[in-house]
Structures are given as C-alpha cells and as structure tokens.
Design a protein around this motif. Structure first.
Motif, PDB file in Angstrom:
ATOM      1  N   UNK A  28       0.836  -1.193   0.000  1.00 29.82           N
ATOM      2  CA  UNK A  28       0.000   0.000   0.000  1.00 29.82           C
ATOM      3  C   UNK A  28       0.876   1.250   0.000  1.00 29.82           C
ATOM      4  N   UNK A  29       1.913   1.229   0.829  1.00 34.73           N
ATOM      5  CA  UNK A  29       2.801   2.393   0.930  1.00 34.73           C
ATOM      6  C   UNK A  29       3.489   2.682  -0.393  1.00 34.73           C
ATOM      7  N   UNK A  30       3.920   1.635  -1.086  1.00 38.04           N
ATOM      8  CA  UNK A  30       4.583   1.826  -2.378  1.00 38.04           C
ATOM      9  C   UNK A  30       3.642   2.465  -3.389  1.00 38.04           C
ATOM     10  N   UNK A  53       3.060   6.145  -2.490  1.00 36.16           N
ATOM     11  CA  UNK A  53       4.178   7.007  -2.896  1.00 36.16           C
ATOM     12  C   UNK A  53       4.111   7.332  -4.384  1.00 36.16           C
ATOM     13  N   UNK A  54       3.753   6.340  -5.194  1.00 35.69           N
ATOM     14  CA  UNK A  54       3.628   6.581  -6.631  1.00 35.69           C
ATOM     15  C   UNK A  54       2.491   7.565  -6.917  1.00 35.69           C
ATOM     16  N   UNK A  55       1.376   7.409  -6.235  1.00 33.86           N
ATOM     17  CA  UNK A  55       0.251   8.320  -6.432  1.00 33.86           C
ATOM     18  C   UNK A  55       0.592   9.737  -5.992  1.00 33.86           C
ATOM     19  N   UNK A  56       1.310   9.861  -4.893  1.00 34.95           N
ATOM     20  CA  UNK A  56       1.724  11.184  -4.411  1.00 34.95           C
ATOM     21  C   UNK A  56       2.731  11.820  -5.359  1.00 34.95           C
ATOM     22  N   UNK A  57       3.639  11.028  -5.896  1.00 38.69           N
ATOM     23  CA  UNK A  57       4.621  11.563  -6.839  1.00 38.69           C
ATOM     24  C   UNK A  57       3.937  12.076  -8.099  1.00 38.69           C
ATOM     25  N   UNK A  58       2.959  11.339  -8.603  1.00 36.88           N
ATOM     26  CA  UNK A  58       2.229  11.781  -9.790  1.00 36.88           C
ATOM     27  C   UNK A  58       1.494  13.081  -9.520  1.00 36.88           C
TER      28      UNK A  58
END
Length: 227
Positions: free
Chosen positions: A98-100, A103-108
């Motif tokens: 979930x954390x990974x 992080x991808x969603x936040x980076x986008x």
C-alpha cells in the motif's frame, strides 16, 4: 440499515455536491483507479470528505500534518495540498505494498517532496515519533484499523500541541457504535476511544454523523486545549 432507495439517494446527493463543489482532478482520479487495479479495499474517504479535510487543514493554517493509515494515498493528496510551500505531511502505513502505491500516487500529484510515507505498525511508529522529537503536529487524521483507535488517539494527543486538531474517521459504523454489547472489535475499539476522549481534560470535541457514498458513518473532531 436504511432502505436501499434511501442509500441510492445518499449517493446521488453526494454526486450532485461533488459535481458542483469539488474540482475534477486527474491525479486524484488516477490514484483511485490505480488503487482499485491493485486490489486495495475501496475504503478511502469520498471526494467531499477529502476536500473537507483539505479545507479544515487550510482553515487552521496547518504546517505539519500526521496521517495514521495511508491506504493508496488519496486522503494524503488532499491533506498535502492544504500545506504551505514548507509544510510537511507524515503518513503511517502498515502494508508495504500500500505504501509503495501511495508514494507513486503522491509523486504523480507532484507531492513527493512534501509527504513521507513511513512503513510499519502505527503502534510501533507512533512511539518512535515521540522518541525522535517529531511533535507537534497541527492536524492529525486517524483513519486506520478501528480496534487500535484508542491507542492511536492517546499517542496523537501526545504528538499534538494546544490548538491542534485530531480527526477520527469512521466512528459511527452504520449506527452500531451505540451497541454496548457488540462483539465486534471495531465497535468496541471506537467505544473505548469515545470513553477516553470524553474523560480527557486535554481535549474538547464533537462528532457528527454522515451519509453519502460511504454509507452511514461519521467522524469525530477534537481540539487539543491543554499541553
């Protein structure tokens, strides 16, 4: 439970309000899409609730926010967007997958520099924050496993300051929170949380019921009034 047609009306009203007051956002939409694709449970806050959290954080001028329970990062995006340029959000998530994804969603969403997603059981990471001197946080959002809510609440007060807000999600559970004889650890956890908050002279709070796309639930809001 209310009749199905009433539930449908709640959803329709939520959609109406969202269409008029919540802006379309590709990053938020993509985060929900990718979370569903990855098999995450659809337990994120609704768009209306996400924007409520953002406005609440903006209203108090929050510069440091703590989130307990990241899931796919949907609410973290809303909260992080409330922060000033030098603001920071720390989100705690027990599940590494979930954390990974979060992080991808936040980076986008362009928020990777503002948000740290820390992996580990919150029962372990919250005491670590105390030891690190991470406090105080201006706003703390608790949206994780309900049986542990009393522990999360107690640590949150320690990590707050006078004037901080603590928001606890999913506290009504279709009205089942009033069932003192419930054998559900979720219900009993929330009831213990309410008992703790009611007896805690350091906070002043309230709770409201909500209906909408997430059904019949509610949230508690507490203001820390003493150090």
């Amino acid at each position: 439970m209310k009749p199905l047609e009433q539930d449908d009306n709640w959803i329709a009203v939520d959609e109406y309000l969202t269409d008029r007051l919540v802006e379309d956002d590709p990053a938020l939409a993509a985060s929900l899409k990718d979370s569903a694709k990855a098999g995450l449970p659809p337990i994120n806050v609704s768009p209306n609730q996400g924007k409520f959290l953002m406005l609440l954080a903006q209203a108090i001028g929050a510069r440091r926010i703590l989130e307990i329970g990241t899931l796919g990062g949907y609410s973290a995006i809303w909260l992080a967007r409330a922060l000033p340029a030098d603001g920071r959000l720390l989100s705690l998530e027990a599940d590494p997958a979930y954390a990974e994804l979060a992080r991808a969603n936040l980076a986008r969403a362009g928020l990777a520099e503002k948000v740290e997603v820390r992996v580990g059981r919150a029962q372990d990471t919250l005491p670590e924050l105390i030891a690190e001197g991470a406090a105080p946080f201006d706003l703390i959002f608790i949206d994780a496993d309900k049986p542990s809510t009393p522990d999360y609440y107690q640590w949150s007060v320690e990590l707050a300051r006078r004037g901080s807000l603590i928001v606890v999600d999913n506290v009504v559970r279709e009205g089942r929170v009033i069932d003192a004889k419930s054998d559900s650890p979720h219900i009993q956890g929330l009831r213990r949380f309410f008992d703790l908050a009611a007896a805690d002279s350091r906070v002043s709070g309230t709770a409201i019921q909500t209906v909408g796309a997430k059904g019949h639930d509610g949230l508690a809001i507490l203001r820390v009034t003493a150090d």
